[in-house]
Scaffold this active site. Structure first.
Site, PDB file in Angstrom:
ATOM      1  N   ARG A  62     -11.596  13.062   3.496  1.00 12.86           N
ATOM      2  CA  ARG A  62     -12.464  12.111   4.210  1.00 12.86           C
ATOM      3  C   ARG A  62     -13.823  11.970   3.529  1.00 12.86           C
ATOM      4  O   ARG A  62     -14.472  10.923   3.632  1.00 12.86           O
ATOM      5  CB  ARG A  62     -12.647  12.557   5.658  1.00 12.86           C
ATOM      6  CG  ARG A  62     -11.348  12.674   6.430  1.00 12.86           C
ATOM      7  CD  ARG A  62     -10.626  11.345   6.544  1.00 12.86           C
ATOM      8  NE  ARG A  62      -9.362  11.468   7.280  1.00 12.86           N
ATOM      9  CZ  ARG A  62      -8.502  10.483   7.490  1.00 12.86           C
ATOM     10  NH1 ARG A  62      -8.772   9.281   6.997  1.00 12.86           N
ATOM     11  NH2 ARG A  62      -7.401  10.689   8.148  1.00 12.86           N
ATOM     12  N   TYR A  78      -0.412  12.814   7.228  1.00 16.54           N
ATOM     13  CA  TYR A  78       0.069  11.742   8.100  1.00 16.54           C
ATOM     14  C   TYR A  78       1.586  11.840   8.296  1.00 16.54           C
ATOM     15  O   TYR A  78       2.311  12.183   7.350  1.00 16.54           O
ATOM     16  CB  TYR A  78      -0.255  10.375   7.497  1.00 16.54           C
ATOM     17  CG  TYR A  78      -1.662   9.867   7.743  1.00 16.54           C
ATOM     18  CD1 TYR A  78      -2.559  10.552   8.548  1.00 16.54           C
ATOM     19  CD2 TYR A  78      -2.091   8.682   7.152  1.00 16.54           C
ATOM     20  CE1 TYR A  78      -3.837  10.075   8.764  1.00 16.54           C
ATOM     21  CE2 TYR A  78      -3.371   8.196   7.359  1.00 16.54           C
ATOM     22  CZ  TYR A  78      -4.240   8.896   8.166  1.00 16.54           C
ATOM     23  OH  TYR A  78      -5.508   8.415   8.375  1.00 16.54           O
ATOM     24  N   ARG A 111       1.183   6.967  -6.663  1.00 19.27           N
ATOM     25  CA  ARG A 111       0.050   7.886  -6.790  1.00 19.27           C
ATOM     26  C   ARG A 111       0.488   9.335  -6.573  1.00 19.27           C
ATOM     27  O   ARG A 111       0.156  10.216  -7.374  1.00 19.27           O
ATOM     28  CB  ARG A 111      -1.043   7.508  -5.776  1.00 19.27           C
ATOM     29  CG  ARG A 111      -2.162   8.522  -5.694  1.00 19.27           C
ATOM     30  CD  ARG A 111      -3.382   8.014  -4.941  1.00 19.27           C
ATOM     31  NE  ARG A 111      -3.115   7.616  -3.565  1.00 19.27           N
ATOM     32  CZ  ARG A 111      -4.065   7.229  -2.709  1.00 19.27           C
ATOM     33  NH1 ARG A 111      -5.328   7.186  -3.105  1.00 19.27           N
ATOM     34  NH2 ARG A 111      -3.755   6.863  -1.477  1.00 19.27           N
ATOM     35  N   TYR A 145       0.833  -1.201   0.000  1.00 24.81           N
ATOM     36  CA  TYR A 145       0.000   0.000   0.000  1.00 24.81           C
ATOM     37  C   TYR A 145       0.871   1.256   0.000  1.00 24.81           C
ATOM     38  O   TYR A 145       0.546   2.251  -0.653  1.00 24.81           O
ATOM     39  CB  TYR A 145      -0.932   0.002   1.208  1.00 24.81           C
ATOM     40  CG  TYR A 145      -1.782   1.250   1.307  1.00 24.81           C
ATOM     41  CD1 TYR A 145      -2.635   1.626   0.271  1.00 24.81           C
ATOM     42  CD2 TYR A 145      -1.728   2.065   2.441  1.00 24.81           C
ATOM     43  CE1 TYR A 145      -3.411   2.774   0.356  1.00 24.81           C
ATOM     44  CE2 TYR A 145      -2.504   3.214   2.528  1.00 24.81           C
ATOM     45  CZ  TYR A 145      -3.340   3.564   1.486  1.00 24.81           C
ATOM     46  OH  TYR A 145      -4.101   4.712   1.578  1.00 24.81           O
ATOM     47  N   GLU A 195     -13.778  -1.438   7.284  1.00 23.07           N
ATOM     48  CA  GLU A 195     -13.783  -0.112   6.678  1.00 23.07           C
ATOM     49  C   GLU A 195     -15.141   0.086   6.022  1.00 23.07           C
ATOM     50  O   GLU A 195     -15.699  -0.855   5.436  1.00 23.07           O
ATOM     51  CB  GLU A 195     -12.657   0.023   5.644  1.00 23.07           C
ATOM     52  CG  GLU A 195     -12.626   1.374   4.927  1.00 23.07           C
ATOM     53  CD  GLU A 195     -11.380   1.547   4.068  1.00 23.07           C
ATOM     54  OE1 GLU A 195     -10.260   1.298   4.587  1.00 23.07           O
ATOM     55  OE2 GLU A 195     -11.511   1.917   2.897  1.00 23.07           O
TER      56      GLU A 195
END
Length: 332
Positions: A216, A203, A150, A143, A322
């Site tokens: 979000r 983060y 990305r 990930y 999730e």
């Protein structure tokens, strides 16, 4: 106008007013040719609620046109463009980093190139699916490799890497190619953050050399309609996972976060928005946890909650559940 529905495949009579879809199920279920003429993200992710296939369909008015561009199948009208790209990592030549990092970078570079050419500069929502999301290769979790590729593509394409970034999810499958689906528009969306959480793009480095890139949630104006896209939401407060190993507590914390995001959206839009307005997809890491998760979701959101349950890996190895969702809202 844009409509999102969750259920069965669109009929042949309906496909003229469909932008595309995301198919979730077993390999046999998602290999159906019934939507062969549509951009379709086929995700080998089994359902857990006794139905073989979940089809998330994006529909609109007629006069929808389509095309293909560098492995992207897409359809669009005057308001939005929906597209899907699937890249096999084994075909990627990694000049640096991993094959997954290269595939992610290439997928996003091609998406942004298409959107510039077609005049849809604002991505409203991304869907990302990849195999073995928590596996490690070359000393880095997959990930986190995906996030490297990305963010590199965002930077190379002149896209914002903080602030007004699209809603998104990133989930793991047991096998299959990298699948990226996207929805873009002519107008920017309104990003929504969670006051209980650090924004994902901020983060700290403990979560990888490059941060995830998503808001979000986001609210998009599409034609005469308005849509809320809730990104994948989990048991994270601040930037830390809470309730390691406790599926009941993680599910409840996830729903607290969803309430916070929906509340923030309602405040920013200055309109009513309730949790019962949304359709949900619930990703569960362990099949044995389904009864607990489903019972809590029904207890918290009501017995008539519209939710589909899928077996999937989550972007952090310590996350067990999730939830994402969407809603069509009253026009501004």
């Amino acid at each position: 106008m844009l409509n999102l529905t969750y259920g069965t495949l669109p009929s042949s009579e309906q496909t003229g007013s469909v932008f595309g879809c995301l198919l979730f199920g077993s390999d046999d279920a998602v290999s159906t040719g019934a939507v062969a003429d549509l951009p379709c993200a086929r995700v080998a992710m089994p359902r857990l609620d006794g139905v073989p296939l979940l089809c998330e369909t994006l529909g609109g008015r007629a006069a929808i046109r389509g095309g293909s561009f560098k492995d992207i199948a897409y359809r669009f009208n005057d308001d939005v463009l929906f597209g899907v790209i699937q890249l096999d990592e084994s075909t990627m030549t990694a000049t640096s980093g991993s094959a997954l990092e290269t595939a992610a970078e290439q997928a996003y570079l091609r998406i942004f190139e298409l959107l510039r050419a077609q005049g849809f500069p604002y991505v409203l929502r991304f869907w990302n699916y990849m195999a073995d999301i928590n596996g490690e290769a070359n000393g880095l979790e997959r990930y986190r490799q995906f996030n490297l590729g990305r963010q590199q593509a965002f930077a190379e394409s002149g896209q914002a890497v903080s602030g007004n970034v699209p809603a998104a999810c990133a989930l793991g499958t047991s096998h299959g190619p990298l699948v990226v689906a996207f929805l873009a528009g002519r107008q920017p969306s309104l990003p929504i953050e969670n006051p209980r959480q650090v924004s994902a793009y901020d983060y700290p480095e403990q979560y990888g050399p490059r941060s995830p890139l998503f808001s979000r949630a986001s609210v998009a104006n599409v034609g005469s309609g308005r849509h809320l896209f809730l990104s994948g939401t989990a048991s994270i407060v601040g930037h830390q996972t809470l309730h390691d190993g406790d599926i009941a507590a993680q599910t409840r914390e996830t729903l607290v976060n969803i309430r916070a995001v929906i509340g923030e959206a309602a405040r920013k839009m200055q309109t009513h928005c309730a949790l019962t307005d949304l359709d949900y997809i619930v990703y569960v890491r362990r099949e044995a946890d389904l009864p607990t998760v489903r019972a809590i979701v029904k207890a918290e959101l009501g017995s008539t909650v519209r939710a589909s349950y899928l077996l999937a890996d989550i972007c952090r190895a310590d996350l067990l559940v999730e939830i994402e969702g969407s809603a069509q809202l009253p026009a501004a």
